[in-house]
Design a protein around this motif. Structure first.
Motif, PDB file in Angstrom:
ATOM      1  N   LYS A 589       0.816  -1.218   0.000  1.00 55.56           N
ATOM      2  CA  LYS A 589       0.000   0.000   0.000  1.00 55.56           C
ATOM      3  C   LYS A 589       0.850   1.268   0.000  1.00 55.56           C
ATOM      4  O   LYS A 589       0.478   2.284   0.590  1.00 55.56           O
ATOM      5  N   CYS A 590       1.993   1.212  -0.654  1.00 53.16           N
ATOM      6  CA  CYS A 590       2.895   2.367  -0.740  1.00 53.16           C
ATOM      7  C   CYS A 590       2.708   3.038  -2.092  1.00 53.16           C
ATOM      8  O   CYS A 590       2.882   2.404  -3.142  1.00 53.16           O
ATOM      9  N   GLU A 591       2.396   4.333  -2.060  1.00 50.04           N
ATOM     10  CA  GLU A 591       2.063   5.057  -3.279  1.00 50.04           C
ATOM     11  C   GLU A 591       3.266   5.815  -3.815  1.00 50.04           C
ATOM     12  O   GLU A 591       3.976   6.488  -3.071  1.00 50.04           O
ATOM     13  N   GLY A 592       3.505   5.684  -5.103  1.00 51.44           N
ATOM     14  CA  GLY A 592       4.582   6.401  -5.768  1.00 51.44           C
ATOM     15  C   GLY A 592       4.124   6.925  -7.113  1.00 51.44           C
ATOM     16  O   GLY A 592       3.062   6.550  -7.622  1.00 51.44           O
ATOM     17  N   LEU A 593       4.933   7.798  -7.702  1.00 48.61           N
ATOM     18  CA  LEU A 593       4.565   8.457  -8.958  1.00 48.61           C
ATOM     19  C   LEU A 593       5.296   7.843 -10.144  1.00 48.61           C
ATOM     20  O   LEU A 593       6.518   7.648 -10.106  1.00 48.61           O
ATOM     21  N   VAL A 594       4.533   7.537 -11.175  1.00 43.95           N
ATOM     22  CA  VAL A 594       5.093   7.202 -12.487  1.00 43.95           C
ATOM     23  C   VAL A 594       5.014   8.478 -13.311  1.00 43.95           C
ATOM     24  O   VAL A 594       3.926   8.897 -13.715  1.00 43.95           O
ATOM     25  N   GLY A 595       6.151   9.119 -13.515  1.00 38.99           N
ATOM     26  CA  GLY A 595       6.178  10.408 -14.185  1.00 38.99           C
ATOM     27  C   GLY A 595       5.967  10.302 -15.686  1.00 38.99           C
ATOM     28  O   GLY A 595       6.182   9.248 -16.295  1.00 38.99           O
ATOM     29  N   MET A 596       5.566  11.419 -16.287  1.00 34.62           N
ATOM     30  CA  MET A 596       5.303  11.440 -17.721  1.00 34.62           C
ATOM     31  C   MET A 596       6.551  11.105 -18.527  1.00 34.62           C
ATOM     32  O   MET A 596       6.451  10.542 -19.627  1.00 34.62           O
ATOM     33  N   HIS A 597       7.737  11.420 -17.969  1.00 35.33           N
ATOM     34  CA  HIS A 597       8.978  11.104 -18.685  1.00 35.33           C
ATOM     35  C   HIS A 597       9.117   9.603 -18.912  1.00 35.33           C
ATOM     36  O   HIS A 597       9.722   9.161 -19.885  1.00 35.33           O
ATOM     37  N   ASN A 598       8.540   8.806 -18.004  1.00 32.76           N
ATOM     38  CA  ASN A 598       8.608   7.350 -18.145  1.00 32.76           C
ATOM     39  C   ASN A 598       7.677   6.840 -19.236  1.00 32.76           C
ATOM     40  O   ASN A 598       7.882   5.763 -19.792  1.00 32.76           O
ATOM     41  N   LEU A 599       6.638   7.649 -19.539  1.00 33.81           N
ATOM     42  CA  LEU A 599       5.663   7.246 -20.551  1.00 33.81           C
ATOM     43  C   LEU A 599       5.968   7.833 -21.925  1.00 33.81           C
ATOM     44  O   LEU A 599       5.397   7.401 -22.926  1.00 33.81           O
ATOM     45  N   ALA A 600       6.869   8.822 -21.968  1.00 33.76           N
ATOM     46  CA  ALA A 600       7.123   9.560 -23.212  1.00 33.76           C
ATOM     47  C   ALA A 600       7.641   8.657 -24.323  1.00 33.76           C
ATOM     48  O   ALA A 600       7.389   8.904 -25.507  1.00 33.76           O
ATOM     49  N   THR A 601       8.367   7.612 -23.953  1.00 33.39           N
ATOM     50  CA  THR A 601       8.921   6.713 -24.973  1.00 33.39           C
ATOM     51  C   THR A 601       7.850   5.805 -25.569  1.00 33.39           C
ATOM     52  O   THR A 601       8.065   5.188 -26.603  1.00 33.39           O
ATOM     53  N   LYS A 602       6.699   5.721 -24.898  1.00 34.39           N
ATOM     54  CA  LYS A 602       5.640   4.822 -25.355  1.00 34.39           C
ATOM     55  C   LYS A 602       4.624   5.533 -26.247  1.00 34.39           C
ATOM     56  O   LYS A 602       4.074   4.945 -27.170  1.00 34.39           O
ATOM     57  N   ASP A 603       4.351   6.800 -25.944  1.00 36.70           N
ATOM     58  CA  ASP A 603       3.351   7.556 -26.707  1.00 36.70           C
ATOM     59  C   ASP A 603       3.299   8.979 -26.156  1.00 36.70           C
ATOM     60  O   ASP A 603       3.919   9.292 -25.146  1.00 36.70           O
ATOM     61  N   ASP A 604       2.509   9.810 -26.818  1.00 32.06           N
ATOM     62  CA  ASP A 604       2.253  11.159 -26.336  1.00 32.06           C
ATOM     63  C   ASP A 604       0.920  11.116 -25.587  1.00 32.06           C
ATOM     64  O   ASP A 604      -0.142  11.012 -26.200  1.00 32.06           O
ATOM     65  N   PHE A 605       0.977  11.183 -24.259  1.00 30.12           N
ATOM     66  CA  PHE A 605      -0.223  10.995 -23.448  1.00 30.12           C
ATOM     67  C   PHE A 605      -0.827  12.335 -23.030  1.00 30.12           C
ATOM     68  O   PHE A 605      -0.112  13.253 -22.640  1.00 30.12           O
TER      69      PHE A 605
END
Length: 697
Positions: A589-605
């Protein structure tokens, strides 16, 4: 020209306007004075703050009038009430004086400390300093050292800084300790004669295993007419905490106890909370009680409210009561089983009458002897908890309804109700559209139909993959409960009248309720003209306590997850924003952030707020709240209390063998127990959850 009220607006002959309000300072140093009678806050630049700090009650002179519906600009002319007087920082010591250098970003000038007020502090020490003088002629605040902090224990230091930053002092003033020490341990016979004597009744407490402040007890008697008599007995704090004393002033200022993972910062000194007012077994105790005569169907035949004296026969833990409920055997098993039967009926009736049956999960840390987290467990609410909950709700509701029907000169008695408004209409509409995607339809015709369809939705979704997301977003549509003299009812509980009567050891509004209730019983009501202001202060301090608890829990989460850098876990998307999404791990139950920089290589979200999702512009891939993902822990920053995760594609990982978290029911505004551990020390639980996979090299 009509004279304006002093606390709202004052106009001089030169048409200069002066307002009174509360100041909020932003991270940039810009500030705004919130005035209840104004549609827009008054802007105050940093140079015009003078000695005002965030949360202070101030007066502000308008120096620039609003144009074209713009915002007025002002300058602070007086600090009426300080929100906070203690601060943390680093000592800079000279031969005959010192300065406390506050942390960066606090916008607080260095605090001057005379030689006699340093308490042995050395150059470079971390310290807590209380401001004792900051007059108009003094450009710098003058302070005295309250405590030298141990900089080698970073976790302890962090917890103390969280409390101080939230406005909760770490210790009690000397005058308060003196008044408390003068309180008598022995109950006088003359005091007992003023009360209903319940000492021969079967009475017991039910609390967490590590509790010491037993603030409520339950009694039972079988009546000659075949009905049952149940007593809800609450520690009579108002007998010891008298208006106008330093003890009362300090309790009102704090307004609430604060429960962090490894400690409690109490509203009242330990002699009161753990000794005089704690309903310990085999001791006579002064209480305020609500006593109910009921039939077998849990229908109330009559009730009595007043001051009592009790003698608890037994101290139960929740686990012991739960074992009796499940096995049918144990101390006072017949009485416990009867209490549980009545509580079940009360609970069912409550939901039938419109209470909303949200469930939620509460995390508790397993700590070692140094306070370091070595495991995380999920608190589960069972029937033993619900037994206590239902009787506390009944007492709170009954007391509020009794006072609401009292009239003084044909006027209602000002009273600190606990209210909960209906859901935000805009949020509700967005949620309704979202729920329809899962096949659930909300009836938004009236507040009553909203509650009914919410319960139908929650029941239907229970045990399905959609449960977590629908509960999470459903809760976010709800208003925040608060204290006020304006009774609008409690929507989440489905009560027309509700107050907090059952926890005066840890909540100041309960103390106010006890005092006004006694005035009503005596027929000698003295309306408090400052009551609404006191209610607002209690609501504000409750909010600050919750923020402190969240900050402390986040610190412990980060501290715990430091050992898992590079490891992968199953998680659920718990929040979405334009810069990424948050993931809560399933087993910890530990919350962390997946930043947009981590998704940038997959698509433009792009963030779609109505879908609670990030949507890929090229692939159409969505990351929506409630969806399962796999993440890798890449950073755990204790200073920022922040966890950073990287998203791992599904085909690169295997399924987790980690146990799922157990959901526990929650019913909106819990009267007690739904909180962090009461006493300082490690939580007792099973082993720490196992990590999902080996470290990635």
């Amino acid at each position: 020209m009509a004279k304006k009220k002093k606390d709202n607006n004052r106009t001089s002959s030169s048409q200069k306007k002066t307002f009174r309000g509360t100041i909020e300072v932003t991270r940039s140093g810009m500030a705004f004075v919130i005035v209840p009678t104004l549609a827009k806050d008054i802007l105050v630049k940093q140079k015009n703050l003078h000695s005002a700090l965030d949360g202070d009650e101030v007066t502000v002179d308008v120096i620039k009038q609003a144009k074209n519906l713009g915002r007025m600009e002002g300058v602070i002319t007086e600090v009426i009430t300080r929100k906070k007087s203690e601060f943390t920082g680093t000592l800079q010591v000279s031969k005959s004086f010192a300065f406390l250098i506050p942390e960066k970003g606090s916008f607080l000038p260095d605090i001057y400390i005379p030689a006699g007020a340093m308490k042995g502090g050395k150059d470079g020490d971390k310290a807590v300093v209380k401001i004792v003088n900051w007059g108009e002629k003094s450009k710098k605040p003058v302070g005295e050292v309250v405590e030298i902090l141990d900089a080698t224990n970073s976790a302890d230091l962090a917890m103390k800084e969280i409390l101080i930053d939230s406005g909760f002092p770490l210790s009690f003033p000397t005058e308060v300790i003196k008044e408390t020490s003068d309180l008598k341990d022995i109950i006088q016979a003359s005091e007992i004669r003023k009360r209903k004597d319940c000492r021969k009744w079967l009475t017991f407490t039910i609390d967490p295993v590590d509790a010491k402040d037993f603030d409520d007890a339950i009694s039972y008697r079988k009546l000659k007419n075949g009905n049952h008599e149940f007593g809800v007995h609450i520690a009579d704090v108002s007998h010891y905490v008298v208006p106008g004393t330093e003890l009362d002033k300090e309790a009102e200022k704090r307004a609430t106890s604060v429960y962090l993972p490894d400690r409690v910062n109490p509203m009242l000194p330990e002699k009161i909370s753990n000794e005089l007012c704690s309903l310990r077994p085999h001791e006579d105790k002064l209480t305020f009680s609500a006593i109910f005569e009921m039939n077998d169907k849990a229908e109330i035949v009559s009730y009595w409210i007043g001051r009592t004296v009790i003698h608890s026969k037994h101290r139960f833990t929740y686990e012991e009561v739960q074992e009796i409920i499940e096995t049918g055997e144990g101390p006072y098993d017949k009485e416990v089983l009867l209490l549980n039967k009545i509580a079940r009926i009360l609970r069912k009736n409550r939901f039938d009458e419109g209470a909303i049956n949200f469930s939620s999960q509460e995390v508790r840390f397993q700590l070692d002897e140094t306070g370091k987290p070595i495991g995380i467990i999920i608190k589960e609410s069972k029937e033993a908890h619900q037994l206590i909950e239902e009787f506390m709700l009944l007492a709170n509701r009954t007391v509020a309804e009794y006072v609401a029907n009292v009239r003084v000169n044909k006027h209602e008695v000002p009273f600190p109700y606990r209210v909960h408004d209906t859901p935000d209409e805009e949020k509700l509409n967005v949620f309704s559209v979202f729920a329809r995607k899962f096949g659930y339809k909300l009836n938004l015709s009236t507040p009553e139909t909203v509650a009914t369809s919410f319960n139908e939705l929650l029941t239907a979704a229970r045990g399905t993959p959609a449960q977590h997301v629908l509960e999470t977003l459903g809760i976010r549509t709800m208003a925040k409960a608060e204290y006020t003299t304006d009774n609008i009812g409690h929507y989440g509980l489905g009560f027309a009248y509700y107050c907090h009567f059952t926890s005066p050891i840890r909540r100041y509004p309960d103390v106010m309720v006890h005092r006004i209730l006694q005035e009503c019983l005596d027929g000698n009501v003295k309306p408090d003209k400052q009551l609404e202001k006191r209610c607002k202060h209690s609501s504000e301090m409750e909010r600050k306590a919750m923020e402190a608890e969240r900050a402390a829990n986040k610190y412990k989460q980060v501290e715990y997850m430091q050992q898992f850098i590079g490891d992968t876990f199953e998680g659920v998307i718990s929040g979405v924003a334009h810069f990424g999404f948050w993931v809560e791990t399933v087993d910890t139950k530990c919350e962390g952030l997946v930043g947009m920089h981590n998704l940038a290589t997959k698509d433009d979200f792009i963030y779609n707020e109505h879908e609670y999702a990030l949507v890929g512009q090229n692939t159409g891939k969505t990351y929506r709240i409630g969806e399962k993902v796999t993440i890798r822990v890449v950073a755990a920053n204790l200073l920022k209390r922040q966890l950073d995760y990287d998203l791992i594609e599904d085909d690169t990982t295997t399924s987790s063998s980690s146990p799922r978290a157990t959901a526990r029911p929650s019913n909106g505004d819990r009267p007690k127990k739904a909180r962090a551990p009461r006493e300082k020390g490690p939580a007792k639980s099973g082993p720490a959850p196992k990590k999902r996979a080996k470290k990635t090299k």
